[in-house]
Scaffold this active site. Structure first.
Site, short mmCIF file in Angstrom:
data_model
loop_
_atom_site.label_atom_id
_atom_site.label_comp_id
_atom_site.label_asym_id
_atom_site.label_seq_id
_atom_site.Cartn_x
_atom_site.Cartn_y
_atom_site.Cartn_z
N ILE B 21 -10.30 -25.13 -8.61
CA ILE B 21 -10.46 -23.88 -7.87
C ILE B 21 -10.20 -22.66 -8.71
CG2 ILE B 21 -10.21 -24.73 -5.51
CD1 ILE B 21 -7.34 -23.72 -5.59
N SER B 22 -9.37 -22.80 -9.73
CA SER B 22 -9.24 -21.64 -10.61
C SER B 22 -8.76 -22.08 -11.97
CB SER B 22 -8.30 -20.60 -10.01
OG SER B 22 -7.01 -20.73 -10.55
N GLN B 23 -9.09 -21.27 -12.95
CA GLN B 23 -8.70 -21.61 -14.31
C GLN B 23 -8.13 -20.36 -14.97
OE1 GLN B 23 -11.79 -23.47 -16.55
NE2 GLN B 23 -10.28 -24.21 -18.01
N ALA B 25 -5.17 -18.57 -17.82
CA ALA B 25 -4.92 -18.72 -19.25
C ALA B 25 -4.03 -19.92 -19.51
CB ALA B 25 -4.26 -17.46 -19.79
N GLU B 26 -3.12 -20.19 -18.59
CA GLU B 26 -2.12 -21.20 -18.86
C GLU B 26 -2.38 -22.51 -18.14
OE1 GLU B 26 1.84 -19.75 -18.11
OE2 GLU B 26 2.63 -21.66 -18.78
N ALA B 27 -2.95 -22.42 -16.95
CA ALA B 27 -3.07 -23.63 -16.15
C ALA B 27 -4.42 -23.72 -15.45
CB ALA B 27 -1.96 -23.67 -15.11
N ILE B 28 -4.77 -24.95 -15.09
CA ILE B 28 -5.95 -25.16 -14.24
C ILE B 28 -5.43 -25.59 -12.87
CG2 ILE B 28 -8.13 -26.37 -14.00
CD1 ILE B 28 -7.97 -27.14 -16.87
N VAL B 29 -6.03 -25.04 -11.81
CA VAL B 29 -5.59 -25.38 -10.46
C VAL B 29 -6.68 -26.19 -9.78
CG1 VAL B 29 -4.78 -24.48 -8.27
CG2 VAL B 29 -4.20 -23.29 -10.39
N ASP B 164 5.21 -11.97 -11.99
CA ASP B 164 3.77 -11.73 -12.15
C ASP B 164 3.18 -11.32 -10.80
OD1 ASP B 164 1.32 -11.56 -13.31
OD2 ASP B 164 0.93 -13.71 -13.37
#
Lengths: 372, 260
Positions: B21-23, B25-29, B164
């Protein structure tokens, strides 16, 4: 599209500017030629001359403002003369004189401003003050052809991650204390390695021989970073290593033989610092949504940094742009380039009262008239 | 890049269907309908979130392993702590695989039917009305933003710093309640300084993401924030300190001339 030629003088087919740079220990003089019309792959800025003289201090010592200013004063006339000869131009062909307005060290900046003002009166030419960081960014864009990159600006005095938006180069992240080049230079001083050709370069060469990674603090805060703690930590390790403090088990084995070498320390320092830089760059890329990265500034010459950045950028299917030492390290040509852009937009020089220098001059204070 | 990374994630999560669902800078969800340890019935509609921190090839493997492990554990720890604070809504922690950088958590929010089925983050939720000034400044939005501000205030009262705060990291649930997500940069601190910076980050984020109505939105958020501190005297003193520091942070040297 911004029109760059509103002020082209009649009968002229090109613009020529001379740039003087001396915000730190490098004195640079450069002469650049622009042809009318927007920049493209066929219409590039022409570098007519780009020379530099660096003030080198003995190992273990940094450059002090007073001595650096003296170096600049001693060399500026010789360098200007040589660059005019190299370019093959007549003085009458030059359109404007550009100088570094800031940021930088006060005394060296001042000595160069005085030289620029004197020239302007001698030759009766307009004067343009240039932001040092903008000079780096614009020259990097021109040399590499990067169109709208995230800019990582890493040098002895600055560490910033910058992207363009609405006529300003906006700072998305930066160091909260010392600059990366400063961190490397000061560690080089601790190691008492030569400052010739540059301390950072010598650390890079040592790091190539290192292989053992020693854990150091890692201090990324969002898109900002902090480096003073890392420096203090590694300075202590080096001190213990040189003074045979065998109780320090990070660097000495139980039998008292050293576990690590100076090369390993350099290697670990670079790996940690550069990983932080690449991480904040990646974050900025994701935030801004661009695929291009441009590295500028003296530390940008470091091949290890360029390789790490490349790995990250290629993983994101992006493009990386970097320049070599001629344009990465402080130089006069970038000042001439950025100043000439400013001159083409306004058609006149700064008021004489504005031709001063300032130690504090942030990248986002400059209105970028030549981009839309 | 993503194909390679998704395969890598899949190798750690075998037999679990994953949907990106989202990518960041640090993680992929990812989302998935499979629960890591509870039996899942075939017609269950409950979805779960998997946050995966892939290894970064550019950094030294030793450094990479340490960072991934530390950050994943820190985030999971904070999520767990937040579930014990009833005033703060956040996704519940389901499972953790620190070495591989994987966190399972509950899914919060819903798909905005009137906005391309995008997730109901505060950003999307507000952006629906960006072109319509009347709708963008309704009582409904005011209440929601005050709730968001109130929750941030509650977090700060409990010494949780989000780190953040952007409008994409706040979810509006179907019941129009606020919910905080993405604690990747969060930490605990009682210092007014850290809270002030946290507020400043939010202020900047609203200004850059919702420039048209930023002033009004920030005003509502701050009104809610002050409410979040409650009425007792001790909290009000703390609130005053934070607000004072927030003003200072805004005027501070290095960041002063940031024009957006």
């Amino acid at each position: 599209m911004v029109h760059l030629d509103l002020h082209l003088k009649e009968g002229k087919t090109s613009y020529v500017a001379i740039g003087l740079e001396g915000s730190a220990n490098k004195l640079g003089v450069g002469i650049i030629r622009h042809f009318p019309g927007p920049f493209s792959t066929t219409n590039r800025a022409e570098v007519l001359s780009n020379i530099r003289d660096t003030y080198i201090t003995p190992p273990g010592e940094g450059f002090l403002p007073r001595d650096t200013a003296r170096h600049h004063r001693n060399w500026v006339v010789r360098l200007i003369k040589q660059s005019i000869i190299e370019s093959g131009l007549k003085i009458s062909e030059i359109d404007c004189i550009c100088f570094t307005k800031g940021p930088g060290m006060g005394a060296p900046l001042q000595s160069v401003v005085i030289a620029a003002r004197t020239l302007a009166q001698l030759w009766d030419l307009p004067l343009i003050g240039v932001n040092h960081c903008i000079g780096h960014i614009e020259m990097g864009r021109e040399i590499t052809g990067a169109d709208n990159p995230v800019v990582l600006y890493v040098s002895g005095g600055n560490t910033q991650i910058i992207a363009y938006s609405e006529q300003r180069y906006r700072i998305f992240g930066e160091t909260l204390d010392i600059a990366i080049g400063n961190c490397l230079d000061r560690f080089a001083r601790t190691l008492k390695i030569p400052n010739e050709p540059s301390p950072g370069y010598n650390i890079e060469q040592l790091a190539k021989k290192g292989s053992k990674y020693i854990e150091l603090p890692y201090t990324v805060k969002g898109m900002d970073m902090s480096m003073s703690g890392i420096l203090a930590h590694i300075d202590n390790l080096a001190y213990d290593l040189f003074n045979n403090k065998k109780h320090n088990k990070t660097i000495f084995n139980d039998d008292g033989t050293p576990k690590v070498t100076v090369e390993d320390l350099c290697f670990s320092l670079q790996e940690t610092l550069f990983a932080m830089l690449v991480e904040i760059t990646e974050r900025a890329m994701a935030h801004v949504g661009t695929q291009q990265v441009l590295i500028v500034g003296g530390v940008g010459c470091n091949e290890r940094l360029q390789r790490m950045m490349e790995t990250m950028v290629l993983d994101r299917r992006g493009f990386i742009f970097a320049t070599d030492e001629r344009f990465c390290i402080d130089n006069g040509i970038m000042i001439a380039h950025a100043g000439l852009l400013e001159y083409r937009m306004s058609g006149k020089g700064f008021d004489y009262s504005d031709t001063v220098c300032t130690q504090k001059f942030r990248t986002d204070e400059v209105l970028i008239k030549w981009r839309d | 890049m993503s194909d390679e990374l998704i395969q890598l994630a899949q190798s750690h999560l075998q037999n679990i269907p994953l949907q990106v669902i989202s990518q960041g800078a640090e993680a992929i969800v990812f989302t998935t309908k499979t629960h890591p340890y509870l039996p899942t019935s075939k017609d269950s509609h409950t979805e779960y979130i998997i946050k995966y921190r892939p290894p970064k090839k550019y950094r030294h493997p030793q450094l990479d392993a340490t960072l991934t492990k530390h950050r994943t554990i820190a985030e999971a720890r904070l999520l767990q702590r937040l579930t014990n604070i009833p005033e703060i809504q956040s996704p519940g922690l389901i499972a953790l695989d620190a070495r591989n950088g994987i966190i399972w958590m509950e899914k919060v929010g819903y798909e905005l039917i009137d906005y391309d089925d995008k997730i109901s983050s505060l950003k999307n939720w507000l952006w629906r009305y960006n072109d319509n000034q009347e709708k963008a400044l309704t009582e409904e939005i005011k209440i929601a933003l005050e709730k968001v501000g109130c929750m941030i205030g509650k977090a700060h009262v409990n010494d949780v710093i989000h780190g953040d705060l952007t409008s994409s990291n706040i979810i509006i649930t179907e019941a129009q309640e606020a919910c905080l997500i993405d604690f990747g940069l969060s930490y605990q601190s009682a210092l007014p300084e850290d809270k002030g910076v946290d507020l400043y980050v939010l202020d900047r984020a609203i200004l850059s993401t919702h420039p048209k109505y930023a002033e009004q939105y920030n005003e509502w958020l701050m009104a809610g924030y002050e409410r979040g501190y409650g009425k007792d005297k001790k909290s009000l003193i703390k609130l005053k300190e934070v607000l004072k520091r927030y003003e200072e942070v805004r005027l501070r040297g290095r960041k002063r001339s940031m024009l957006g």
